[in-house]
Structures are given as C-alpha cells and as structure tokens.
Design a protein around this motif. Structure first.
Motif, PDB file in Angstrom:
ATOM      1  N   ARG A  28       5.324  12.760   2.287  1.00  0.00           N
ATOM      2  CA  ARG A  28       5.473  12.340   1.093  1.00  0.00           C
ATOM      3  C   ARG A  28       4.457  13.004   0.243  1.00  0.00           C
ATOM      4  O   ARG A  28       3.982  12.536  -0.943  1.00  0.00           O
ATOM      5  N   GLY A  29       3.526  13.835   0.970  1.00  0.00           N
ATOM      6  CA  GLY A  29       2.415  14.621   0.099  1.00  0.00           C
ATOM      7  C   GLY A  29       1.077  13.799   0.066  1.00  0.00           C
ATOM      8  O   GLY A  29       0.201  13.782  -0.814  1.00  0.00           O
ATOM      9  N   ILE A  30       0.938  12.529   0.868  1.00  0.00           N
ATOM     10  CA  ILE A  30      -0.095  11.993   1.145  1.00  0.00           C
ATOM     11  C   ILE A  30      -1.103  12.194   2.361  1.00  0.00           C
ATOM     12  O   ILE A  30      -0.711  12.451   3.293  1.00  0.00           O
ATOM     13  N   ASN A  31      -2.358  12.221   1.803  1.00  0.00           N
ATOM     14  CA  ASN A  31      -3.412  12.746   2.993  1.00  0.00           C
ATOM     15  C   ASN A  31      -3.782  11.382   3.656  1.00  0.00           C
ATOM     16  O   ASN A  31      -3.767  10.112   2.994  1.00  0.00           O
ATOM     17  N   ILE A  32      -4.095  11.603   4.686  1.00  0.00           N
ATOM     18  CA  ILE A  32      -4.915  10.247   5.652  1.00  0.00           C
ATOM     19  C   ILE A  32      -6.175  10.625   6.376  1.00  0.00           C
ATOM     20  O   ILE A  32      -6.529  11.762   6.556  1.00  0.00           O
ATOM     21  N   CYS A  69       0.807  -1.152   0.143  1.00  0.00           N
ATOM     22  CA  CYS A  69       0.092  -0.068  -0.055  1.00  0.00           C
ATOM     23  C   CYS A  69       0.817   1.078  -0.304  1.00  0.00           C
ATOM     24  O   CYS A  69       0.778   2.050  -0.653  1.00  0.00           O
ATOM     25  N   LEU A  70       1.769   1.389   0.701  1.00  0.00           N
ATOM     26  CA  LEU A  70       2.831   2.350   0.969  1.00  0.00           C
ATOM     27  C   LEU A  70       3.306   2.540  -0.256  1.00  0.00           C
ATOM     28  O   LEU A  70       3.600   3.784  -0.972  1.00  0.00           O
ATOM     29  N   ASP A  71       3.788   1.635  -0.867  1.00  0.00           N
ATOM     30  CA  ASP A  71       4.599   1.568  -2.377  1.00  0.00           C
ATOM     31  C   ASP A  71       3.638   1.953  -3.390  1.00  0.00           C
ATOM     32  O   ASP A  71       4.035   2.860  -4.134  1.00  0.00           O
ATOM     33  N   ILE A 112       1.680   9.081  10.029  1.00  0.00           N
ATOM     34  CA  ILE A 112       1.119  10.167   9.564  1.00  0.00           C
ATOM     35  C   ILE A 112       2.098  11.092   8.868  1.00  0.00           C
ATOM     36  O   ILE A 112       2.080  11.670   7.934  1.00  0.00           O
ATOM     37  N   ASN A 113       3.213  11.450  10.095  1.00  0.00           N
ATOM     38  CA  ASN A 113       4.085  12.396   9.568  1.00  0.00           C
ATOM     39  C   ASN A 113       4.952  11.851   8.226  1.00  0.00           C
ATOM     40  O   ASN A 113       5.290  12.702   7.369  1.00  0.00           O
ATOM     41  N   ASP A 114       5.160  10.695   8.129  1.00  0.00           N
ATOM     42  CA  ASP A 114       5.840  10.145   7.021  1.00  0.00           C
ATOM     43  C   ASP A 114       5.019  10.213   5.765  1.00  0.00           C
ATOM     44  O   ASP A 114       5.391  10.853   4.639  1.00  0.00           O
ATOM     45  N   LEU A 115       3.857  10.045   5.814  1.00  0.00           N
ATOM     46  CA  LEU A 115       2.634  10.270   4.872  1.00  0.00           C
ATOM     47  C   LEU A 115       2.755  11.643   4.523  1.00  0.00           C
ATOM     48  O   LEU A 115       2.457  11.889   3.387  1.00  0.00           O
ATOM     49  N   HIS A 116       2.572  12.522   5.380  1.00  0.00           N
ATOM     50  CA  HIS A 116       2.513  13.883   5.173  1.00  0.00           C
ATOM     51  C   HIS A 116       3.859  14.268   4.281  1.00  0.00           C
ATOM     52  O   HIS A 116       3.601  15.187   3.480  1.00  0.00           O
TER      53      HIS A 116
END
Length: 192
Positions: free
Chosen positions: A86-90, A51-53, A80-84
């Motif tokens: 990378r420009g990914i919302n949660i 999913c992360l990939d 959440i910080n890692d996703l942020h």
C-alpha cells in the motif's frame, strides 16, 4: 504530505496505554490509535482497523514493538507486506531493524521475510511427512473422539427411542455435533 501515525495496544482493559502513547508522540506520531483489551492475534481490532483505514501511501506507521500489531511472526510479515504493497512504511521504536523508511531496514526486512517463509514451508513439509508416516503405520491424526463405544451405543439406543441430538448430548456430557458424527459412523455400512 506524509504523516506519521502511531498504533498502541494493551492486552487488558485495565492496563494503561499512556506510556506507549507518550513514546509514539515524542517520536513524531501526529495521531495515535489505541486498542484496549485486544489480543494481537485478532486481526479485526477496532482501532487497528481504523488505523489501517486512516493510513495513506507515503505515511509511516509507528509502533513501540512489532508485537503490538501482530501476534505471530507470520502475521507480522503479512502485515508488513500488506503495508508495503500500500506504500506505507513501518517503524518500530524498540526494534531498529524494523524501519522500512531506510534502505537498510527494507533490505533486512526482505531477508527476514525470506527466512520466515522458509520456516513456514519447512514446518508445513515436516507436518505433511509426519502425517503420511502416521497413516502408513495405520494411525489417523487428530484428537480421540469423545464418543467412546459405550457412549455411542447409548446414543444409538436413545436415538431409537426418539431422543433429540441435543438431549443425547446433554445426557452424555458431549456436544450434539459429536453425537451426530458418532451416529453417522454407527449407521454407515461396514466394509466386507
């Protein structure tokens, strides 16, 4: 073009993930990754890694609850910080405050992250002070050794007769590494 990607997880292989998957699809997930029999405290879950990939900047990760992706508050904030970064919302379906697609959601997450970090720092500081106090009292932290004085004496005798660490451990009912550490302490010169 941004995509909404769902992630579901069940702790036991025999559990059904169908309800989670259906909720995520109804909420707009174009694709859903599902882990079966995986703990949320393990980062290397096969479908979570996939999913992360799959996620790209601008995408939104949709989960039923935050505990599906993280087994602790610290792990959730780091994720959440890692996703942020990378420009990914949660977005969480059952926790409306977890929605980084909205300004209020981003602000609330920032506040939660600050308090969570404060909590981690406070726990770390209290632990350090507690250990310093215990050392000042002559106590050393950690579990007591399984190698009692009697077991250590027996290990010294067996080792002198040429027994292997593994054999000594089996006879004494302890691990070979415990035997090795006890023998090293027994061989160490005593301070005068």
């Amino acid at each position: 073009m941004s995509t909404t990607v769902g992630y579901a997880r069940v702790s036991r292989r025999e559990q059904s993930s169908a309800a989670q998957e259906a909720e995520l699809r109804v909420a707009g997930a174009a694709r859903v990754f599902v882990d079966h029999g995986e703990s949320s405290r393990v980062l290397e879950r096969p479908q979570w890694v996939a999913c992360l990939d799959y996620l790209r900047p601008g995408d939104t990760l949709l989960v039923r609850r935050l505990d599906r992706i993280a087994g602790s508050e610290k792990m959730a904030i780091e994720t959440i910080n890692d996703l942020h970064d990378r420009g990914i919302n949660i977005k969480s379906l059952t926790e409306p405050e977890i929605d980084t697609t909205t300004p209020m959601g981003r602000a609330l997450f920032g506040i939660v992250a600050v308090f969570a970090q404060l909590r981690v720092d406070t726990i770390r500081d209290n632990t350090r002070r507690g250990l310093e106090h215990a050392r000042a009292q002559g106590r050393i932290g950690g579990r007591p050794s399984v190698m009692t004085p009697d077991r250590t004496a027996a290990a010294v005798r067996m080792r002198a007769q040429g027994a292997s660490l593994a054999y000594i451990g089996r006879v004494l009912g302890v691990g070979a590494s415990s035997v090795s550490r006890a023998l090293a302490r027994a061989d160490a010169p005593r301070p005068r």
